[in-house]
Motif scaffolding. Sequence first.
Motif, PDB file in Angstrom:
ATOM      1  N   ARG A   2     -14.162 -32.680  -5.508  1.00 27.29           N
ATOM      2  CA  ARG A   2     -14.374 -31.271  -5.106  1.00 27.29           C
ATOM      3  C   ARG A   2     -12.599 -31.855  -4.540  1.00 27.29           C
ATOM      4  O   ARG A   2     -12.169 -32.585  -4.110  1.00 27.29           O
ATOM      5  CB  ARG A   2     -15.037 -31.390  -4.226  1.00 27.29           C
ATOM      6  CG  ARG A   2     -15.926 -32.647  -3.301  1.00 27.29           C
ATOM      7  CD  ARG A   2     -16.406 -32.268  -2.174  1.00 27.29           C
ATOM      8  NE  ARG A   2     -15.724 -31.575  -0.823  1.00 27.29           N
ATOM      9  CZ  ARG A   2     -16.880 -30.098   0.041  1.00 27.29           C
ATOM     10  NH1 ARG A   2     -17.899 -30.514  -0.162  1.00 27.29           N
ATOM     11  NH2 ARG A   2     -15.936 -29.457   0.985  1.00 27.29           N
TER      12      ARG A   2
ATOM     13  N   ASP B  23     -10.387 -31.345  -1.815  1.00 26.86           N
ATOM     14  CA  ASP B  23     -10.700 -30.528  -0.535  1.00 26.86           C
ATOM     15  C   ASP B  23      -8.635 -30.296  -0.006  1.00 26.86           C
ATOM     16  O   ASP B  23      -9.446 -29.663   1.223  1.00 26.86           O
ATOM     17  CB  ASP B  23     -11.111 -31.674   0.526  1.00 26.86           C
ATOM     18  CG  ASP B  23     -12.807 -31.538   0.157  1.00 26.86           C
ATOM     19  OD1 ASP B  23     -12.995 -30.205   0.484  1.00 26.86           O
ATOM     20  OD2 ASP B  23     -13.368 -32.754   0.593  1.00 26.86           O
TER      21      ASP B  23
ATOM     22  N   ALA C  52      -8.854 -26.751  -1.137  1.00 25.58           N
ATOM     23  CA  ALA C  52      -9.162 -26.638  -0.791  1.00 25.58           C
ATOM     24  C   ALA C  52      -9.064 -25.755   1.142  1.00 25.58           C
ATOM     25  O   ALA C  52      -9.648 -24.865   1.071  1.00 25.58           O
ATOM     26  CB  ALA C  52     -10.654 -26.959  -0.191  1.00 25.58           C
TER      27      ALA C  52
ATOM     28  N   ALA D  25     -12.476 -25.915   2.623  1.00 26.85           N
ATOM     29  CA  ALA D  25     -12.596 -27.539   2.942  1.00 26.85           C
ATOM     30  C   ALA D  25     -13.936 -28.121   3.881  1.00 26.85           C
ATOM     31  O   ALA D  25     -14.057 -28.820   3.866  1.00 26.85           O
ATOM     32  CB  ALA D  25     -11.318 -28.063   3.223  1.00 26.85           C
TER      33      ALA D  25
ATOM     34  N   ASP E 256     -21.278 -30.119   1.352  1.00 24.00           N
ATOM     35  CA  ASP E 256     -21.619 -30.303  -0.269  1.00 24.00           C
ATOM     36  C   ASP E 256     -22.637 -29.638  -0.874  1.00 24.00           C
ATOM     37  O   ASP E 256     -22.498 -28.964  -1.743  1.00 24.00           O
ATOM     38  CB  ASP E 256     -22.167 -31.966  -0.647  1.00 24.00           C
ATOM     39  CG  ASP E 256     -21.334 -33.058  -0.918  1.00 24.00           C
ATOM     40  OD1 ASP E 256     -19.563 -32.458  -0.423  1.00 24.00           O
ATOM     41  OD2 ASP E 256     -20.794 -34.107  -1.006  1.00 24.00           O
TER      42      ASP E 256
ATOM     43  N   TRP F  98     -20.771 -26.245  -0.803  1.00 28.04           N
ATOM     44  CA  TRP F  98     -19.983 -26.236  -2.800  1.00 28.04           C
ATOM     45  C   TRP F  98     -20.747 -26.228  -3.758  1.00 28.04           C
ATOM     46  O   TRP F  98     -20.186 -25.659  -4.666  1.00 28.04           O
ATOM     47  CB  TRP F  98     -19.450 -27.623  -2.324  1.00 28.04           C
ATOM     48  CG  TRP F  98     -18.337 -28.076  -3.221  1.00 28.04           C
ATOM     49  CD1 TRP F  98     -18.296 -27.980  -4.975  1.00 28.04           C
ATOM     50  CD2 TRP F  98     -16.691 -27.780  -3.254  1.00 28.04           C
ATOM     51  NE1 TRP F  98     -16.731 -28.348  -4.790  1.00 28.04           N
ATOM     52  CE2 TRP F  98     -16.297 -28.407  -4.075  1.00 28.04           C
ATOM     53  CE3 TRP F  98     -16.258 -27.064  -1.520  1.00 28.04           C
ATOM     54  CZ2 TRP F  98     -14.511 -27.859  -3.999  1.00 28.04           C
ATOM     55  CZ3 TRP F  98     -14.490 -27.240  -2.057  1.00 28.04           C
ATOM     56  CH2 TRP F  98     -14.163 -27.800  -3.165  1.00 28.04           C
TER      57      TRP F  98
ATOM     58  N   SER G 170     -12.494 -28.180  -8.643  1.00 23.44           N
ATOM     59  CA  SER G 170     -14.466 -28.169  -8.435  1.00 23.44           C
ATOM     60  C   SER G 170     -14.481 -28.313  -9.984  1.00 23.44           C
ATOM     61  O   SER G 170     -13.582 -28.360 -10.822  1.00 23.44           O
ATOM     62  CB  SER G 170     -15.312 -28.149  -8.100  1.00 23.44           C
ATOM     63  OG  SER G 170     -16.015 -27.814  -8.384  1.00 23.44           O
TER      64      SER G 170
END
Length: 457
Positions: free
Chosen positions: A34, A36, A39, A45, A49, A52, A152
């Motif tokens: 991921r 961040d 994001a 961000a 999880d 996500w 991702s």
Amino acid sequence: MIDVQPETAILSLGADFFDPVEAAAFPQTMLRFRNDRAAASVGLAGLSDGQWLAHFGRFTPLPGSLPQPLALRYHGHQFRTYNPDLGDGRGFLFAQMRDDAGRLMDLGTKGSGTTPWSRAGDGRLTLKGAVREILATEMLEALGVNTSRTFSVIETGERLMRNDEPSPTRAAVLVRLNHSHIRYGSFQRQAFHQNREGLTRLVDYCLANLAPQASGPTPVAALIDHAVQGSARLAAQYMAAGFVHGVLNTDNINITGESFDYGPWRFAPAWDAGFTAAYFDHSGLYAFGRQAEALQWNVYQLANALRPIAEIAELKGPLETYPIRYRAALNDAVLGRLGVQRLGAERDEALVDAIQTALVATQMDPDLFFFDWRGGARRGPSPADHHYAHDAFTDVIQLLPDFATDAPTHDYWADDAPCTMLVDEVETIWAAIADRDDWTPLHGKVAAIRRMGEAHT
């Protein structure tokens, strides 16, 4: 907590530009990567999880954005053969939002399942392909190339059969962050169907949402001028990074001039114009030294697609500026990677030409050259000392002192060797995952690349 600014701008184009689709129902969703940092740029961000995985593994819509994924429709030239049977075959546009600079951004997928455009494909992505895309985008971003970002990667628990790697192999779904997924091929499809109104709508969409700064006597002229500048800059950035994309088809070139959709990419081990990335590129059409030509050819195909709504004179002017813009962008990209000052077009060009001549003559590692001479002065003894003693480097060594800047201060420049991304390194990182499910080398490499990026900026 998230602070996303959702958008649905793509819907304004109308139903002829996309097909609503459903994501595949994957057996598992295992979070492997991921981003961040990316994001944070779009206010995501703060996702847990679990959230996500729900959004980027199960594709629960983001509040306020697209209610359903859209497989985009487009055509394209593939190795210069026109193909009207294209479209998002294993991906879709999942969401749109604004980034922290106010730009409209797309979250698009790769490996998310079949669509009406899948043809005989299974709509899936190998985990190795996803890992390779992480490495490509991280390295290119660090080197200053205008690129999509791998947002991702989620492993799906499926086993795939492929002809070009040991099978069965693990599967993943990837999400990328782009300024746009509107391709040159998006325009080509409208032209193919003689849809003048659709072409006009697409031009207006791009100018309003993706290139509001573009200018010209007409909207089409403004868009072509924007595309020429973007493609010339991208070609130059590829050269300075020593990068070969591998499949520069018109369906893989977007209107914002971002590099995206990484398949058989490679970083060149030497400044070799004939170096190719794709094993199936038998003619070297997309070889390292032909990428500027390829991108110029592609932007001419974009112009041809716009002919139904434009006069030739509107298109000709911007198109003819491509060589000049590419040359200026190459000077900027090479000297930018070297971290030296600019002294004017003529002197800049002389240094860049001398560098290219020396790198071709010696066939040394270009990453090592840019590392050794960062700021325009030698950093100390180097494994490449015998190359620098070559006559081909005489002009470079004579010219560089005038371009020198303050000595670089980031501790990266005191390392023993530059951060690189050659194919053997990629294979070693993948082997750790494939053989031992060890993700430490991948995450370590991403950290090293980002540190290099910090040093360059």
